[in-house]
Design a protein around this motif. Structure first.
Motif, short mmCIF file in Angstrom:
data_model
loop_
_atom_site.label_atom_id
_atom_site.label_comp_id
_atom_site.label_asym_id
_atom_site.label_seq_id
_atom_site.Cartn_x
_atom_site.Cartn_y
_atom_site.Cartn_z
N ASN A 234 0.81 -1.23 0.00
CA ASN A 234 0.00 0.00 0.00
C ASN A 234 0.84 1.27 0.00
OD1 ASN A 234 0.81 -0.62 2.66
ND2 ASN A 234 -0.82 0.62 3.53
N VAL A 235 2.15 1.17 0.17
CA VAL A 235 3.00 2.37 0.15
C VAL A 235 4.09 2.31 -0.91
CG1 VAL A 235 2.59 2.96 2.56
CG2 VAL A 235 4.51 1.47 1.99
N ALA A 236 4.23 1.18 -1.60
CA ALA A 236 5.31 1.03 -2.57
C ALA A 236 5.23 2.07 -3.69
CB ALA A 236 5.29 -0.38 -3.16
N VAL A 237 4.03 2.30 -4.22
CA VAL A 237 3.88 3.25 -5.32
C VAL A 237 4.27 4.66 -4.87
CG1 VAL A 237 2.21 4.38 -6.85
CG2 VAL A 237 2.18 1.90 -6.58
N TRP B 283 1.71 -4.96 -5.63
CA TRP B 283 1.22 -3.66 -6.14
C TRP B 283 1.30 -3.58 -7.67
CZ3 TRP B 283 4.57 -0.70 -9.07
CH2 TRP B 283 5.91 -1.08 -9.04
N LEU B 284 1.52 -4.70 -8.32
CA LEU B 284 1.91 -4.67 -9.74
C LEU B 284 0.81 -4.21 -10.69
CD1 LEU B 284 4.34 -7.64 -10.30
CD2 LEU B 284 4.79 -5.24 -9.85
N GLU B 285 -0.41 -4.08 -10.21
CA GLU B 285 -1.44 -3.51 -11.09
C GLU B 285 -1.09 -2.07 -11.48
OE1 GLU B 285 -2.50 -2.49 -6.90
OE2 GLU B 285 -1.92 -4.34 -7.95
N ARG B 286 -0.15 -1.44 -10.77
CA ARG B 286 0.27 -0.07 -11.08
C ARG B 286 1.70 -0.01 -11.62
NH1 ARG B 286 -1.48 4.04 -6.44
NH2 ARG B 286 -0.93 5.49 -8.13
N TYR B 287 2.24 -1.15 -11.99
CA TYR B 287 3.62 -1.19 -12.48
C TYR B 287 3.81 -0.34 -13.72
CZ TYR B 287 7.90 -3.02 -14.61
OH TYR B 287 9.12 -3.14 -15.21
#
Length: 232
Positions: free
Chosen positions: A52-55, A75-79
């Motif tokens: 939840n904080v990687a992006v 979080w890869l849906e936002r890669y």
């Protein structure tokens, strides 16, 4: 080299130990409640945080021209969004589902075997991954990368965690004790089974790989993978 650690849990502390042993300096140790103060002093950032904080962590680095390594999964849906941001900012970015040298060799072995098995339709493929009980995402990023490697070279279309169709790869994701990470791939027929397996004994392999990747990334521009780092 001055390193910002984004995520200071168990992995972050192992990365710190190895980075210091290799002569580097830590200028930021960011836990879940800490600020980015010190980031601009860094030559490179290493993100092993939470999904939840990687992006936010990666974006902060790219927006301030700090090369960033991320080993956070889930979080890869936002890669692709991060890839676009990196390109827009002429930045430097490596994401890896697993930074272990052994696992990256295992990735290559997995794809080589998948190519060999493509036309042997009497075999059904399945996977098992085992991690410690504190791991939040399931299946692991490593397991997803392995499944995608099989899908790329076979007639399988996607992976699933339960009740697979003929074109789906079953991933049995287990959370047990303090297991650092075990990944197995099975090809089963009526007469035999082929299995390949990687077992991590500690977090140090992942940590060393991330520091090596950080050393490699400084001075480069673009989006890279561990294949680039290791020349495989």
């Amino acid at each position: 080299m001055k390193i910002a650690l984004l995520g200071y849990g168990k992995m972050g502390k192992v990365i710190e130990k190895i980075a210091l042993e290799r002569g580097h300096q830590i200028v930021l140790r960011k836990g879940s409640q800490d600020t980015f103060e010190g980031l601009l002093d860094a030559d490179v950032a290493i993100d092993f945080s939470l999904p939840n904080v990687a992006v936010e962590n990666i974006s902060e680095c790219l927006n301030h021209s700090i090369p960033v390594i991320s080993g956070t999964t889930g979080w890869l849906e936002r890669y692709e969004e991060m890839v676009q941001l990196c390109n827009e900012k002429n930045g430097s970015f490596i994401y890896g589902s697993n930074f272990s040298l052994g696992v990256n060799i295992f990735f290559e072995l997995n794809e080589f075997l998948a190519k060999m098995m493509k036309n042997l339709t009497q075999y059904n493929v399945s996977m098992e991954e085992i991690h410690h009980t504190q791991k939040l995402d399931a299946p692991s990023g490593t397991a997803i990368s392995l499944a995608e490697g099989i899908i790329k070279h076979t007639n399988y279309k996607k992976w699933t965690l339960e009740n697979p169709n003929n074109d789906e790869i079953l991933i049995d994701a287990k959370r047990i004790g303090t297991v650092p990470g075990t990944h197995s791939i099975f090809y089963d027929s009526a007469v035999d089974q082929i299995e390949i397996k990687h077992t991590a004994h500690s977090r140090e392999g992942f940590a060393l790989g991330s520091v090596v990747a950080a050393e490699w990334l400084v001075g480069k521009k673009g989006v890279f993978t561990m294949k680039d780092v290791l020349g495989i």
